[in-house]
Write a protein that holds these residues in place. Sequence first.
Motif, PDB file in Angstrom:
ATOM      1  N   ASN A  20       7.331  -0.414 -12.387  1.00 30.36           N
ATOM      2  CA  ASN A  20       7.098   0.021 -11.023  1.00 30.36           C
ATOM      3  C   ASN A  20       6.355   1.357 -11.038  1.00 30.36           C
ATOM      4  OD1 ASN A  20       8.975   2.159 -11.318  1.00 30.36           O
ATOM      5  ND2 ASN A  20      10.652   0.838 -10.686  1.00 30.36           N
ATOM      6  N   TYR A  21       5.967   1.834  -9.869  1.00 25.10           N
ATOM      7  CA  TYR A  21       5.170   3.055  -9.779  1.00 25.10           C
ATOM      8  C   TYR A  21       5.865   4.247 -10.428  1.00 25.10           C
ATOM      9  CZ  TYR A  21       2.179   0.693  -6.363  1.00 25.10           C
ATOM     10  OH  TYR A  21       1.324  -0.164  -5.737  1.00 25.10           O
ATOM     11  N   LYS A  22       7.148   4.390 -10.222  1.00 25.26           N
ATOM     12  CA  LYS A  22       7.893   5.518 -10.772  1.00 25.26           C
ATOM     13  C   LYS A  22       7.881   5.487 -12.304  1.00 25.26           C
ATOM     14  CE  LYS A  22      12.265   7.967 -10.246  1.00 25.26           C
ATOM     15  NZ  LYS A  22      13.561   7.977  -9.573  1.00 25.26           N
TER      16      LYS A  22
ATOM     17  N   ILE B  57       5.657   3.915 -14.233  1.00 25.98           N
ATOM     18  CA  ILE B  57       4.284   4.145 -14.678  1.00 25.98           C
ATOM     19  C   ILE B  57       3.972   5.636 -14.636  1.00 25.98           C
ATOM     20  CG2 ILE B  57       1.843   3.769 -14.139  1.00 25.98           C
ATOM     21  CD1 ILE B  57       2.727   0.985 -13.028  1.00 25.98           C
ATOM     22  N   ALA B  58       4.374   6.293 -13.561  1.00 24.30           N
ATOM     23  CA  ALA B  58       4.132   7.730 -13.423  1.00 24.30           C
ATOM     24  C   ALA B  58       4.793   8.492 -14.558  1.00 24.30           C
ATOM     25  CB  ALA B  58       4.645   8.221 -12.071  1.00 24.30           C
TER      26      ALA B  58
ATOM     27  N   THR C  95       4.132  10.031  -8.935  1.00 22.06           N
ATOM     28  CA  THR C  95       4.223   8.690  -8.353  1.00 22.06           C
ATOM     29  C   THR C  95       3.120   8.474  -7.325  1.00 22.06           C
ATOM     30  OG1 THR C  95       6.596   8.720  -8.706  1.00 22.06           O
ATOM     31  CG2 THR C  95       5.769   7.070  -7.182  1.00 22.06           C
ATOM     32  N   ARG C  96       2.855   9.490  -6.516  1.00 23.08           N
ATOM     33  CA  ARG C  96       1.811   9.374  -5.490  1.00 23.08           C
ATOM     34  C   ARG C  96       0.425   9.177  -6.119  1.00 23.08           C
ATOM     35  NH1 ARG C  96       2.836   8.826  -0.200  1.00 23.08           N
ATOM     36  NH2 ARG C  96       1.498  10.503   0.466  1.00 23.08           N
TER      37      ARG C  96
ATOM     38  N   VAL D 246      -0.202   7.691  -8.998  1.00 22.67           N
ATOM     39  CA  VAL D 246      -0.236   6.301  -9.477  1.00 22.67           C
ATOM     40  C   VAL D 246      -0.460   5.353  -8.308  1.00 22.67           C
ATOM     41  CG1 VAL D 246       1.119   4.458 -10.561  1.00 22.67           C
ATOM     42  CG2 VAL D 246       1.167   6.772 -11.509  1.00 22.67           C
ATOM     43  N   GLU D 247       0.251   5.563  -7.208  1.00 24.77           N
ATOM     44  CA  GLU D 247       0.072   4.713  -6.029  1.00 24.77           C
ATOM     45  C   GLU D 247      -1.374   4.757  -5.551  1.00 24.77           C
ATOM     46  OE1 GLU D 247       2.925   6.297  -3.282  1.00 24.77           O
ATOM     47  OE2 GLU D 247       4.601   5.261  -4.236  1.00 24.77           O
TER      48      GLU D 247
ATOM     49  N   TYR E 162      -4.103   5.510  -7.374  1.00 23.88           N
ATOM     50  CA  TYR E 162      -4.957   4.833  -8.349  1.00 23.88           C
ATOM     51  C   TYR E 162      -4.872   3.316  -8.206  1.00 23.88           C
ATOM     52  CZ  TYR E 162      -5.686   9.190 -11.025  1.00 23.88           C
ATOM     53  OH  TYR E 162      -6.041  10.448 -11.437  1.00 23.88           O
ATOM     54  N   VAL E 163      -3.665   2.817  -8.026  1.00 21.58           N
ATOM     55  CA  VAL E 163      -3.482   1.367  -7.878  1.00 21.58           C
ATOM     56  C   VAL E 163      -4.145   0.882  -6.595  1.00 21.58           C
ATOM     57  CG1 VAL E 163      -1.797  -0.487  -7.552  1.00 21.58           C
ATOM     58  CG2 VAL E 163      -1.405   1.267  -9.297  1.00 21.58           C
TER      59      VAL E 163
ATOM     60  N   ARG F  68      -1.251  -5.977  -6.260  1.00 23.38           N
ATOM     61  CA  ARG F  68      -1.393  -5.612  -7.674  1.00 23.38           C
ATOM     62  C   ARG F  68      -1.590  -6.831  -8.569  1.00 23.38           C
ATOM     63  NH1 ARG F  68       3.621  -1.692  -9.044  1.00 23.38           N
ATOM     64  NH2 ARG F  68       3.054  -2.371 -11.123  1.00 23.38           N
TER      65      ARG F  68
END
Length: 52
Positions: free
Chosen positions: A5-7, A9-10, A17-18, A20-21, A23-24, A36
């Motif tokens: 999940n984003y967390k 991945i970050a 986290t923001r 990564v969000e 970038y995705v 995704r």
Amino acid sequence: MRGNNYKQIAYLSGLSTRTVEGYVATAVRKLKAHNRTEAILRALELGYINSI
């Protein structure tokens, strides 16, 4: 990042986290995907990534 999940991945990337969000979201938009999963499939089809 293989189902994370984003967390997660970050944390693994050393990013927020923001970030990564963002970038995705950018990747999904540029690949003209709806989510995704669809973005990953399109990236595979276009040869941007080799495997999951």
